[in-house]
Design an enzyme around this catalytic site. Structure first.
Site, PDB file in Angstrom:
ATOM      1  N   ALA A 169     -11.402  -4.839  14.935  1.00  0.00           N
ATOM      2  CA  ALA A 169     -11.173  -6.293  15.045  1.00  0.00           C
ATOM      3  C   ALA A 169     -10.003  -6.717  14.165  1.00  0.00           C
ATOM      4  CB  ALA A 169     -12.439  -7.047  14.660  1.00  0.00           C
ATOM      5  N   GLY A 229       0.829  -1.212   0.000  1.00  0.00           N
ATOM      6  CA  GLY A 229       0.000   0.000   0.000  1.00  0.00           C
ATOM      7  C   GLY A 229       0.854   1.250   0.000  1.00  0.00           C
ATOM      8  N   ASN A 245       1.479  -2.437   5.396  1.00  0.00           N
ATOM      9  CA  ASN A 245       0.826  -1.150   5.615  1.00  0.00           C
ATOM     10  C   ASN A 245      -0.546  -1.040   4.941  1.00  0.00           C
ATOM     11  OD1 ASN A 245       0.865   2.011   5.908  1.00  0.00           O
ATOM     12  ND2 ASN A 245       0.631   1.606   3.715  1.00  0.00           N
ATOM     13  N   TYR A 257     -12.971  -2.751  11.581  1.00  0.00           N
ATOM     14  CA  TYR A 257     -11.609  -2.214  11.452  1.00  0.00           C
ATOM     15  C   TYR A 257     -10.818  -2.514  12.738  1.00  0.00           C
ATOM     16  CZ  TYR A 257      -7.965   1.368  10.789  1.00  0.00           C
ATOM     17  OH  TYR A 257      -6.771   2.028  10.655  1.00  0.00           O
ATOM     18  N   VAL A 274      -3.369  -7.035  -2.144  1.00  0.00           N
ATOM     19  CA  VAL A 274      -2.997  -7.986  -1.085  1.00  0.00           C
ATOM     20  C   VAL A 274      -4.081  -9.040  -0.836  1.00  0.00           C
ATOM     21  CG1 VAL A 274      -1.382  -6.432   0.107  1.00  0.00           C
ATOM     22  CG2 VAL A 274      -3.781  -6.514   0.847  1.00  0.00           C
ATOM     23  N   ILE A 324      -3.586  10.180  12.187  1.00  0.00           N
ATOM     24  CA  ILE A 324      -2.481  10.666  11.351  1.00  0.00           C
ATOM     25  C   ILE A 324      -3.103  11.352  10.135  1.00  0.00           C
ATOM     26  CG2 ILE A 324      -0.401   9.973  10.058  1.00  0.00           C
ATOM     27  CD1 ILE A 324      -0.270   9.278  13.109  1.00  0.00           C
ATOM     28  N   SER A 347      -3.364  -0.170  14.591  1.00  0.00           N
ATOM     29  CA  SER A 347      -4.059   1.090  14.867  1.00  0.00           C
ATOM     30  C   SER A 347      -4.355   1.150  16.354  1.00  0.00           C
ATOM     31  CB  SER A 347      -5.376   1.169  14.091  1.00  0.00           C
ATOM     32  OG  SER A 347      -6.154   2.247  14.585  1.00  0.00           O
TER      33      SER A 347
HETATM   34  P1  NDP Z   1      -4.635   5.614   2.852  1.00  0.00           P
HETATM   35  O1  NDP Z   1      -6.070   5.300   2.662  1.00  0.00           O
HETATM   36  O2  NDP Z   1      -4.150   6.996   2.627  1.00  0.00           O
HETATM   37  O3  NDP Z   1      -3.724   4.602   1.994  1.00  0.00           O
HETATM   38  C1  NDP Z   1      -3.945   3.230   2.059  1.00  0.00           C
HETATM   39  C2  NDP Z   1      -3.035   2.548   1.082  1.00  0.00           C
HETATM   40  O4  NDP Z   1      -3.317   1.127   1.140  1.00  0.00           O
HETATM   41  C3  NDP Z   1      -3.291   2.977  -0.363  1.00  0.00           C
HETATM   42  O5  NDP Z   1      -2.072   3.081  -1.051  1.00  0.00           O
HETATM   43  C4  NDP Z   1      -4.123   1.841  -0.921  1.00  0.00           C
HETATM   44  O6  NDP Z   1      -3.984   1.633  -2.308  1.00  0.00           O
HETATM   45  C5  NDP Z   1      -3.522   0.666  -0.184  1.00  0.00           C
HETATM   46  N1  NDP Z   1      -4.425  -0.491  -0.208  1.00  0.00           N
HETATM   47  C6  NDP Z   1      -5.688  -0.584   0.259  1.00  0.00           C
HETATM   48  N2  NDP Z   1      -6.196  -1.798   0.018  1.00  0.00           N
HETATM   49  C7  NDP Z   1      -5.233  -2.497  -0.641  1.00  0.00           C
HETATM   50  C8  NDP Z   1      -5.145  -3.802  -1.176  1.00  0.00           C
HETATM   51  N3  NDP Z   1      -6.176  -4.653  -1.093  1.00  0.00           N
HETATM   52  N4  NDP Z   1      -3.993  -4.192  -1.777  1.00  0.00           N
HETATM   53  C9  NDP Z   1      -2.941  -3.348  -1.874  1.00  0.00           C
HETATM   54  N5  NDP Z   1      -2.972  -2.083  -1.405  1.00  0.00           N
HETATM   55  C10 NDP Z   1      -4.099  -1.668  -0.783  1.00  0.00           C
HETATM   56  O7  NDP Z   1      -4.338   5.138   4.347  1.00  0.00           O
HETATM   57  P2  NDP Z   1      -3.235   5.617   5.395  1.00  0.00           P
HETATM   58  O8  NDP Z   1      -1.973   5.923   4.695  1.00  0.00           O
HETATM   59  O9  NDP Z   1      -3.853   6.604   6.288  1.00  0.00           O
HETATM   60  O10 NDP Z   1      -3.095   4.258   6.241  1.00  0.00           O
HETATM   61  C11 NDP Z   1      -2.036   3.337   6.050  1.00  0.00           C
HETATM   62  C12 NDP Z   1      -2.135   2.280   7.134  1.00  0.00           C
HETATM   63  O11 NDP Z   1      -2.085   2.902   8.428  1.00  0.00           O
HETATM   64  C13 NDP Z   1      -3.448   1.482   7.100  1.00  0.00           C
HETATM   65  O12 NDP Z   1      -3.198   0.141   7.419  1.00  0.00           O
HETATM   66  C14 NDP Z   1      -4.282   2.145   8.184  1.00  0.00           C
HETATM   67  O13 NDP Z   1      -5.237   1.254   8.725  1.00  0.00           O
HETATM   68  C15 NDP Z   1      -3.204   2.512   9.194  1.00  0.00           C
HETATM   69  N6  NDP Z   1      -3.606   3.574  10.096  1.00  0.00           N
HETATM   70  C16 NDP Z   1      -3.856   4.846   9.627  1.00  0.00           C
HETATM   71  C17 NDP Z   1      -4.240   5.830  10.509  1.00  0.00           C
HETATM   72  C18 NDP Z   1      -4.515   7.235  10.084  1.00  0.00           C
HETATM   73  O14 NDP Z   1      -4.908   8.038  10.949  1.00  0.00           O
HETATM   74  N7  NDP Z   1      -4.321   7.620   8.832  1.00  0.00           N
HETATM   75  C19 NDP Z   1      -4.407   5.562  11.944  1.00  0.00           C
HETATM   76  C20 NDP Z   1      -4.126   4.210  12.309  1.00  0.00           C
HETATM   77  C21 NDP Z   1      -3.736   3.271  11.424  1.00  0.00           C
HETATM   78  P3  NDP Z   1      -4.816   2.500  -3.404  1.00  0.00           P
HETATM   79  O15 NDP Z   1      -4.036   3.774  -3.539  1.00  0.00           O
HETATM   80  O16 NDP Z   1      -4.804   1.615  -4.597  1.00  0.00           O
HETATM   81  O17 NDP Z   1      -6.195   2.705  -2.836  1.00  0.00           O
END
Ligand code: NDP
Length: 252
Positions: free
Chosen positions: A162, A17, A95, A160, A69, A193, A147
């Site tokens: 869970a 991601g 991620n 989420y 993924v 974030i 998270s």
């Molecule tokens: P974003 O929504 O900005 O980015 C998520 C990324 O994950 C994107 O690049 C997306 O790809 C990719 N993605 C989603 N589903 C898939 C998949 N099935 N296969 C491959 N790639 C995938 O999220 P954040 O950057 O904010 O979050 C990143 C991580 O941090 C996540 O796991 C989130 O749960 C965790 N997190 C974030 C918080 C926050 O406040 N932002 C707080 C706590 C945890 P695409 O561009 O193609 O959609």
């Protein structure tokens, strides 16, 4: 501010991601340490080519791997091909993640499936797909992006939460199972974030959430990237099975 970790130079690290948000920032931080960043993306090839250029300009090597993924076949094929023909991967950042904020009452079975499939099963299957490769690599470090919600729960985020809580049990088990091979596995639990994921919140909600954070602000992707670099490097060589909060004190 991100410290320099000399052992990250040339280390081959997969970030899932990585196209935007925290994953992109982690990739840039690793590239600036001179790492070989294997960035996973699922969509736009033009954006992936631009990201590759950015990573190289930041000082790293970069290889893009396109897969979802949740698509086991495509994911294992891409990873097998890379590890067999280029180099073993010795760092992994699980991620990729999605969220769907809605009351349990309204959550559809398909939505539960896709949250668990992406956040929890995706993390488990990518780790499993690389586990044989990890036995050939040195100083392996896995960082799973959990998270704070996986620790404290949150109304409207039951699936989420869970998925992220499940990631903790999984990570501690991997830490125990693979420690004898010098493979470490830790979880980062970010609070709020600033990324597109939290951009969806309206200003009033953001203000309300900020009031409950002792440091009184949302964190930045750079701050999460800084902690990730530490956990990937040998600077944290005796840290495994840990769950590290990065939340401005939200869950004190
Ligand atoms: P974003 O929504 O900005 O980015 C998520 C990324 O994950 C994107 O690049 C997306 O790809 C990719 N993605 C989603 N589903 C898939 C998949 N099935 N296969 C491959 N790639 C995938 O999220 P954040 O950057 O904010 O979050 C990143 C991580 O941090 C996540 O796991 C989130 O749960 C965790 N997190 C974030 C918080 C926050 O406040 N932002 C707080 C706590 C945890 P695409 O561009 O193609 O959609």
């Amino acid at each position: 501010m991100i410290a320099t970790y000399s052992d990250l130079k040339d280390k081959v690290i997969l970030v899932t991601g990585a196209a935007r948000g925290i994953g992109k920032q982690i990739s840039l931080a690793l590239a600036s340490q001179g790492a070989h960043v294997v960035f996973n993306y699922r969509g736009d090839e033009t954006k992936a080519a631009a990201l590759k250029e950015e990573l190289v300009a930041a000082g790293g090597q970069a290889t893009g791997l396109q897969f979802d993924v949740t698509d086991y076949e495509a994911m294992t094929k891409a990873l097998d091909q890379f590890t067999k023909t280029v180099a073993p991967i010795s760092g992994l950042v699980n991620n990729a993640g999605i969220s769907k904020d809605t009351l349990l009452l309204r959550l559809k079975p398909d939505e539960i499936n896709s949250i668990i499939d992406t956040n929890l099963k995706g993390c488990m299957l990518v780790t499993q797909a690389l586990s044989r490769n990890f036995l050939k690599a040195e100083n392996v470090s896995i960082v799973n992006m959990g998270s704070i919600v996986g620790l404290m729960g949150n109304a409207s985020q039951s699936a989420y939460a869970a998925s992220k809580a499940g990631m903790i049990g999984f990570s501690k088990s991997v830490a125990k199972e693979m420690a004898s091979r010098n493979v470490r596995c830790n979880v980062i639990c970010p609070g709020f974030i600033q990324t597109e994921m939290t951009e969806a919140l309206n200003d009033k909600a953001k203000e309300e959430y900020s009031k409950s954070i002792p440091l009184a602000r949302f964190g930045s992707s750079e701050e999460v990237a800084s902690l990730t670099c530490f956990l990937l490097s040998q600077a944290s060589s005796y840290v495994t099975g840990e769950v590290i909060k990065i939340d401005g004190g939200l869950y004190i």
